[in-house]
Design a protein around this motif. Sequence first.
Motif, PDB file in Angstrom:
ATOM      1  N   PRO A 237       1.289 -51.726 -34.006  1.00  0.00           N
ATOM      2  CA  PRO A 237       0.087 -51.832 -34.833  1.00  0.00           C
ATOM      3  C   PRO A 237      -0.028 -50.703 -35.856  1.00  0.00           C
ATOM      4  CG  PRO A 237      -0.492 -50.913 -32.708  1.00  0.00           C
ATOM      5  CD  PRO A 237       0.975 -51.251 -32.630  1.00  0.00           C
ATOM      6  N   VAL A 238       0.930 -50.657 -36.765  1.00  0.00           N
ATOM      7  CA  VAL A 238       0.978 -49.603 -37.779  1.00  0.00           C
ATOM      8  C   VAL A 238       0.378 -50.146 -39.072  1.00  0.00           C
ATOM      9  CG1 VAL A 238       2.467 -48.026 -39.040  1.00  0.00           C
ATOM     10  CG2 VAL A 238       3.047 -48.662 -36.696  1.00  0.00           C
ATOM     11  N   PRO A 239      -0.746 -49.606 -39.549  1.00  0.00           N
ATOM     12  CA  PRO A 239      -1.455 -50.210 -40.685  1.00  0.00           C
ATOM     13  C   PRO A 239      -0.820 -49.932 -42.045  1.00  0.00           C
ATOM     14  CG  PRO A 239      -2.610 -48.249 -39.941  1.00  0.00           C
ATOM     15  CD  PRO A 239      -1.491 -48.474 -38.961  1.00  0.00           C
ATOM     16  N   ASP A 240      -0.035 -48.844 -42.175  1.00  0.00           N
ATOM     17  CA  ASP A 240       0.536 -48.492 -43.473  1.00  0.00           C
ATOM     18  C   ASP A 240       1.747 -47.598 -43.234  1.00  0.00           C
ATOM     19  OD1 ASP A 240      -0.489 -45.837 -43.005  1.00  0.00           O
ATOM     20  OD2 ASP A 240      -2.429 -46.500 -43.770  1.00  0.00           O
ATOM     21  N   ASN A 241       2.313 -47.060 -44.325  1.00  0.00           N
ATOM     22  CA  ASN A 241       3.528 -46.255 -44.186  1.00  0.00           C
ATOM     23  C   ASN A 241       3.232 -44.763 -44.102  1.00  0.00           C
ATOM     24  OD1 ASN A 241       2.743 -45.753 -46.792  1.00  0.00           O
ATOM     25  ND2 ASN A 241       4.682 -46.330 -47.751  1.00  0.00           N
ATOM     26  N   LYS A 242       2.014 -44.428 -43.715  1.00  0.00           N
ATOM     27  CA  LYS A 242       1.666 -43.024 -43.523  1.00  0.00           C
ATOM     28  C   LYS A 242       1.980 -42.632 -42.077  1.00  0.00           C
ATOM     29  CE  LYS A 242      -1.815 -43.210 -47.154  1.00  0.00           C
ATOM     30  NZ  LYS A 242      -3.251 -43.059 -47.525  1.00  0.00           N
ATOM     31  N   ASP A 243       1.540 -41.463 -41.650  1.00  0.00           N
ATOM     32  CA  ASP A 243       1.926 -40.943 -40.336  1.00  0.00           C
ATOM     33  C   ASP A 243       1.114 -41.578 -39.211  1.00  0.00           C
ATOM     34  OD1 ASP A 243       3.826 -39.233 -41.393  1.00  0.00           O
ATOM     35  OD2 ASP A 243       2.412 -37.594 -41.676  1.00  0.00           O
ATOM     36  N   HIS A 244       1.766 -42.437 -38.422  1.00  0.00           N
ATOM     37  CA  HIS A 244       1.145 -43.039 -37.236  1.00  0.00           C
ATOM     38  C   HIS A 244       2.145 -42.970 -36.080  1.00  0.00           C
ATOM     39  CE1 HIS A 244      -2.097 -44.582 -39.778  1.00  0.00           C
ATOM     40  NE2 HIS A 244      -1.148 -44.956 -40.629  1.00  0.00           N
ATOM     41  N   ALA A 266       0.558 -43.500 -26.755  1.00  0.00           N
ATOM     42  CA  ALA A 266      -0.443 -42.649 -27.390  1.00  0.00           C
ATOM     43  C   ALA A 266      -0.087 -42.467 -28.860  1.00  0.00           C
ATOM     44  CB  ALA A 266      -0.506 -41.292 -26.695  1.00  0.00           C
ATOM     45  N   ALA A 267      -0.974 -42.928 -29.728  1.00  0.00           N
ATOM     46  CA  ALA A 267      -0.831 -42.707 -31.165  1.00  0.00           C
ATOM     47  C   ALA A 267      -1.660 -41.469 -31.504  1.00  0.00           C
ATOM     48  CB  ALA A 267      -1.304 -43.920 -31.954  1.00  0.00           C
ATOM     49  N   ARG A 268      -1.008 -40.326 -31.430  1.00  0.00           N
ATOM     50  CA  ARG A 268      -1.700 -39.042 -31.484  1.00  0.00           C
ATOM     51  C   ARG A 268      -2.555 -38.860 -32.732  1.00  0.00           C
ATOM     52  NH1 ARG A 268       2.192 -34.217 -32.737  1.00  0.00           N
ATOM     53  NH2 ARG A 268       2.036 -35.288 -34.741  1.00  0.00           N
ATOM     54  N   ASN A 269      -1.981 -39.145 -33.890  1.00  0.00           N
ATOM     55  CA  ASN A 269      -2.685 -38.861 -35.140  1.00  0.00           C
ATOM     56  C   ASN A 269      -3.923 -39.725 -35.327  1.00  0.00           C
ATOM     57  OD1 ASN A 269      -0.456 -37.254 -35.472  1.00  0.00           O
ATOM     58  ND2 ASN A 269       0.008 -37.937 -37.549  1.00  0.00           N
ATOM     59  N   ASP A 270      -3.953 -40.873 -34.648  1.00  0.00           N
ATOM     60  CA  ASP A 270      -5.034 -41.833 -34.847  1.00  0.00           C
ATOM     61  C   ASP A 270      -6.074 -41.820 -33.735  1.00  0.00           C
ATOM     62  OD1 ASP A 270      -3.955 -43.333 -37.279  1.00  0.00           O
ATOM     63  OD2 ASP A 270      -2.273 -43.460 -35.897  1.00  0.00           O
ATOM     64  N   ASP A 271      -5.873 -40.972 -32.710  1.00  0.00           N
ATOM     65  CA  ASP A 271      -6.750 -40.988 -31.530  1.00  0.00           C
ATOM     66  C   ASP A 271      -6.845 -42.408 -30.970  1.00  0.00           C
ATOM     67  OD1 ASP A 271      -7.206 -38.289 -31.465  1.00  0.00           O
ATOM     68  OD2 ASP A 271      -9.164 -38.374 -32.441  1.00  0.00           O
ATOM     69  N   GLN A 272      -5.673 -43.015 -30.775  1.00  0.00           N
ATOM     70  CA  GLN A 272      -5.623 -44.385 -30.278  1.00  0.00           C
ATOM     71  C   GLN A 272      -4.641 -44.504 -29.113  1.00  0.00           C
ATOM     72  OE1 GLN A 272      -4.418 -46.699 -33.676  1.00  0.00           O
ATOM     73  NE2 GLN A 272      -6.475 -46.767 -34.561  1.00  0.00           N
ATOM     74  N   LEU A 273      -4.922 -45.479 -28.239  1.00  0.00           N
ATOM     75  CA  LEU A 273      -3.941 -45.961 -27.283  1.00  0.00           C
ATOM     76  C   LEU A 273      -3.519 -47.355 -27.723  1.00  0.00           C
ATOM     77  CD1 LEU A 273      -5.489 -44.973 -23.815  1.00  0.00           C
ATOM     78  CD2 LEU A 273      -3.813 -43.713 -25.179  1.00  0.00           C
ATOM     79  N   TRP A 274      -2.226 -47.605 -27.703  1.00  0.00           N
ATOM     80  CA  TRP A 274      -1.702 -48.927 -28.022  1.00  0.00           C
ATOM     81  C   TRP A 274      -1.219 -49.580 -26.728  1.00  0.00           C
ATOM     82  CZ3 TRP A 274       2.030 -47.315 -32.578  1.00  0.00           C
ATOM     83  CH2 TRP A 274       1.261 -46.871 -33.660  1.00  0.00           C
ATOM     84  N   ILE A 275      -1.724 -50.758 -26.428  1.00  0.00           N
ATOM     85  CA  ILE A 275      -1.317 -51.504 -25.248  1.00  0.00           C
ATOM     86  C   ILE A 275      -0.331 -52.568 -25.722  1.00  0.00           C
ATOM     87  CG2 ILE A 275      -2.087 -52.703 -23.182  1.00  0.00           C
ATOM     88  CD1 ILE A 275      -3.309 -49.865 -23.655  1.00  0.00           C
ATOM     89  N   GLN A 280       5.635 -59.910 -25.298  1.00  0.00           N
ATOM     90  CA  GLN A 280       5.341 -60.206 -26.701  1.00  0.00           C
ATOM     91  C   GLN A 280       4.520 -61.480 -26.867  1.00  0.00           C
ATOM     92  OE1 GLN A 280       6.768 -58.052 -29.755  1.00  0.00           O
ATOM     93  NE2 GLN A 280       6.010 -57.020 -27.918  1.00  0.00           N
ATOM     94  N   GLN A 281       3.781 -61.857 -25.825  1.00  0.00           N
ATOM     95  CA  GLN A 281       2.881 -63.004 -25.918  1.00  0.00           C
ATOM     96  C   GLN A 281       1.549 -62.613 -26.541  1.00  0.00           C
ATOM     97  OE1 GLN A 281       2.439 -64.752 -22.024  1.00  0.00           O
ATOM     98  NE2 GLN A 281       4.641 -64.770 -21.636  1.00  0.00           N
ATOM     99  N   GLN A 282       1.200 -61.353 -26.409  1.00  0.00           N
ATOM    100  CA  GLN A 282      -0.089 -60.856 -26.895  1.00  0.00           C
ATOM    101  C   GLN A 282       0.152 -59.798 -27.954  1.00  0.00           C
ATOM    102  OE1 GLN A 282      -3.214 -59.583 -24.002  1.00  0.00           O
ATOM    103  NE2 GLN A 282      -2.962 -57.570 -24.941  1.00  0.00           N
ATOM    104  N   ALA A 283      -0.597 -59.848 -29.015  1.00  0.00           N
ATOM    105  CA  ALA A 283      -0.513 -58.807 -30.038  1.00  0.00           C
ATOM    106  C   ALA A 283      -0.928 -57.475 -29.434  1.00  0.00           C
ATOM    107  CB  ALA A 283      -1.420 -59.159 -31.219  1.00  0.00           C
ATOM    108  N   PRO A 284      -0.403 -56.364 -29.937  1.00  0.00           N
ATOM    109  CA  PRO A 284      -0.798 -55.058 -29.403  1.00  0.00           C
ATOM    110  C   PRO A 284      -2.310 -54.871 -29.465  1.00  0.00           C
ATOM    111  CG  PRO A 284       1.088 -54.829 -30.859  1.00  0.00           C
ATOM    112  CD  PRO A 284       0.613 -56.241 -31.001  1.00  0.00           C
ATOM    113  N   PHE A 285      -2.852 -54.336 -28.385  1.00  0.00           N
ATOM    114  CA  PHE A 285      -4.279 -54.010 -28.354  1.00  0.00           C
ATOM    115  C   PHE A 285      -4.431 -52.546 -28.747  1.00  0.00           C
ATOM    116  CE2 PHE A 285      -8.380 -52.809 -26.853  1.00  0.00           C
ATOM    117  CZ  PHE A 285      -9.151 -53.969 -26.836  1.00  0.00           C
ATOM    118  N   VAL A 286      -5.288 -52.288 -29.712  1.00  0.00           N
ATOM    119  CA  VAL A 286      -5.533 -50.921 -30.174  1.00  0.00           C
ATOM    120  C   VAL A 286      -6.861 -50.443 -29.618  1.00  0.00           C
ATOM    121  CG1 VAL A 286      -5.886 -49.436 -32.177  1.00  0.00           C
ATOM    122  CG2 VAL A 286      -4.194 -51.293 -32.277  1.00  0.00           C
ATOM    123  N   GLN A 287      -6.802 -49.436 -28.763  1.00  0.00           N
ATOM    124  CA  GLN A 287      -8.011 -48.844 -28.190  1.00  0.00           C
ATOM    125  C   GLN A 287      -8.310 -47.527 -28.899  1.00  0.00           C
ATOM    126  OE1 GLN A 287     -10.288 -49.854 -25.381  1.00  0.00           O
ATOM    127  NE2 GLN A 287     -11.247 -48.441 -26.845  1.00  0.00           N
TER     128      GLN A 287
END
Length: 367
Positions: A237-244, A266-275, A280-287
């Motif tokens: 779940p990377v929204p752009d080409n910046k640091d994620h 753990a997506a450190r820069n975004d304060d997110q957890l990616w599930i 690959q049946q479910q799209a990544p969940f971004v918490q």
Amino acid sequence: MKASLYLISVLFACASYANSQPVAGKWITDLHGQTLTDPQSSGFTWRHGELIHLGDNSAAEPMRNTLLRINPNTAQLNAAPVRITVAESVLNGCFGALFASYPDFESLTWDRVDDTVLISVTEDSSFISLSADCKIRYGDTYSTDFPTLLVKIATDKTLSRAEITAVRPVQFPQAAAVGNAPNDGIEGLAFDNEGNLYLALEQNAANAPMIFKTPYHSTFWQQDGFVKVEDTKFVLPVPDNKDHPINGLDFLAGKKQGHPGYLVAAARNDDQLWILDLSQQQAPFVQQMAYYAPTPADSTCPAYEQMVQTAIEGVAVHGDTVYLVNDAWKKHYPDNIQCPANAAHFNKFAPLLFSLPLNPLWFISTE
């Protein structure tokens, strides 16, 4: 109590409205109840009822090449730090110069075949060069000049000792275009229940995180050639080409029979957890996360203050709980200072332990 149930309920209500999960941390403390000084938390795993911690090579010198055993309920150390020694066979090998110094350890997990073995991975080794002979053997990494190394740390059931007894270099697929960026390497390791070891790359030459995998078996450490990892091609779940970047990883078993499970990143820069669903049946969940640090009970500050710079780099899953630890970014960690009574903790780069329950919404599509 200063931290009233009303306050906590308000925090959760506000966070729900903002689509973020609040989590209150505990300062990790030593055997004397004092917060830790600059351990630079980068490796983190659950083993035998406790959390095992490993810092990188930017930690304060007493914290380097050291394992910490943390009580998951109190966040206090269970025992004195355990120094990691290095076997002569490793010191005399192609990568010995690195392990005679301070390797940049960036993750930690335990061997599902033999639980007296811990596994870590090195990142920035740009201060070391391979000999000409070793360059011939291990030069084609398709990444950095000095290879990424998977590291076997032999211990015992009680973790009273720890020794690096084997090392294997990693070769990435050439097509993955990982790039020669020594400080943007592997920062997460996780085993699934099918004998696969996953490696999370912070970011590649295109500034995007990636996840690789390799089969793992009982003879893994009996070989000394490249570990040739493959690209999982997971959609992240990377929204752009910046640091994620991905800076931590662990496995979460699926509840449904036959489901291969998930990776928690753990997506450190975004304060997110990616599930990430391995099927690959479910799209990544971004918490989205909101991290809070406690303040002393005798201060006039609110019971918790929201952190503006957390930098989660360790993820450990056990049962229905996710444990997280942060790696203090020295340049920005003091930006968290709000309550004067917490200033000393932030100025010494003391980490916090966070824990949160699994959220059923993470699996609603497949469970």
